[in-house]
Design an enzyme around this catalytic site. Sequence first.
Site, PDB file in Angstrom:
ATOM      1  N   TYR A 102      -4.721   7.980  -7.151  1.00 37.81           N
ATOM      2  CA  TYR A 102      -3.760   7.008  -6.613  1.00 37.81           C
ATOM      3  C   TYR A 102      -4.139   6.639  -5.182  1.00 37.81           C
ATOM      4  O   TYR A 102      -4.186   5.461  -4.815  1.00 37.81           O
ATOM      5  CB  TYR A 102      -2.355   7.601  -6.653  1.00 37.81           C
ATOM      6  N   LYS A 159      -5.299   2.875  -3.251  1.00 39.46           N
ATOM      7  CA  LYS A 159      -4.665   2.300  -2.064  1.00 39.46           C
ATOM      8  C   LYS A 159      -5.644   2.212  -0.889  1.00 39.46           C
ATOM      9  O   LYS A 159      -5.573   1.264  -0.092  1.00 39.46           O
ATOM     10  CB  LYS A 159      -3.439   3.127  -1.676  1.00 39.46           C
ATOM     11  N   SER A 186       0.852  -1.174   0.000  1.00 30.73           N
ATOM     12  CA  SER A 186       0.000   0.000   0.000  1.00 30.73           C
ATOM     13  C   SER A 186       0.900   1.239   0.000  1.00 30.73           C
ATOM     14  O   SER A 186       1.847   1.322  -0.778  1.00 30.73           O
ATOM     15  CB  SER A 186      -0.930  -0.042   1.212  1.00 30.73           C
TER      16      SER A 186
END
Length: 282
Positions: A153, A157, A139
């Site tokens: 982005y 995650k 992660s």
Amino acid sequence: MSTSRAPRTWFLTGASRGLGATWAEAILARGDRLTATARDARTLRPLADRYGEQVLALELDVTDTASVNDAVSTAEKRFGGIDVLVNNAGHMLHGALEEATEDQIRAQIDVNYLGAAWTTRAVLPGMRERRAGHIMQVSSIGGLVAYPALGIYNSSKWALEAMSQSLAAEVAAFGIHVTLVEPIMFPTELGSASPQVTRNPAYQHAREALFAGAKSAGFEVGDIATTADALLALADAPAPPLRVLFGTGGLEVLRTEYAGRLAALEEWDHLSRLAQGTPNGG
């Protein structure tokens, strides 16, 4: 190679560069077996040349479920099972939401979140049967905190974090561990090697806020080589954590982040209570 433990068998995505390349070398150097994957198998030839039968180098597109299933099946047939999965493949789309194209947004989720989901699903039957295994999801500190100009982005995650926390509760009964590895700042070229948006000057303030935030947090660039030591120690831990930060400075950032969330929720608790209403409408 240590004589105090049996060699493990690893499956590592994104093994051709950055953290993945460093980890692949360390895994093999200590005598473990490794299925190393990359979008272009030619990038893995030097690894295969050095370690021979100890490594299985495979071309893999993590967004292609047939490719994922074939790669996992090939690895299990070659080595007899997978002890540790490291979902490392990913890229970082840097840009504001309005700047990103539809294809860029879908690709970010496809690789960073769905790619990890497909690979995880593929190894679970074998791990359940053996009642052992360790799934490591790479992660980011951005999986815990969202930053301007990195929202797409970050969302990939955050999705990985949620799936993995639920997964850990689902598979603990089978002796399978799940760990979210959350790197902070390392010189991996993750951003420069990733597809980027066409910048809109209207969002220059968001980019400036991103870099100002990183500077004010006091993040320092870490040593990629020593992340391998941490990864191997994590694999050796008999009771590994659900989450672990790789790098320093993250704890203070998270203390501030979570304190701010709680304070805001408390400030607006009157609306929470208004929404709740009274039992039976009384």
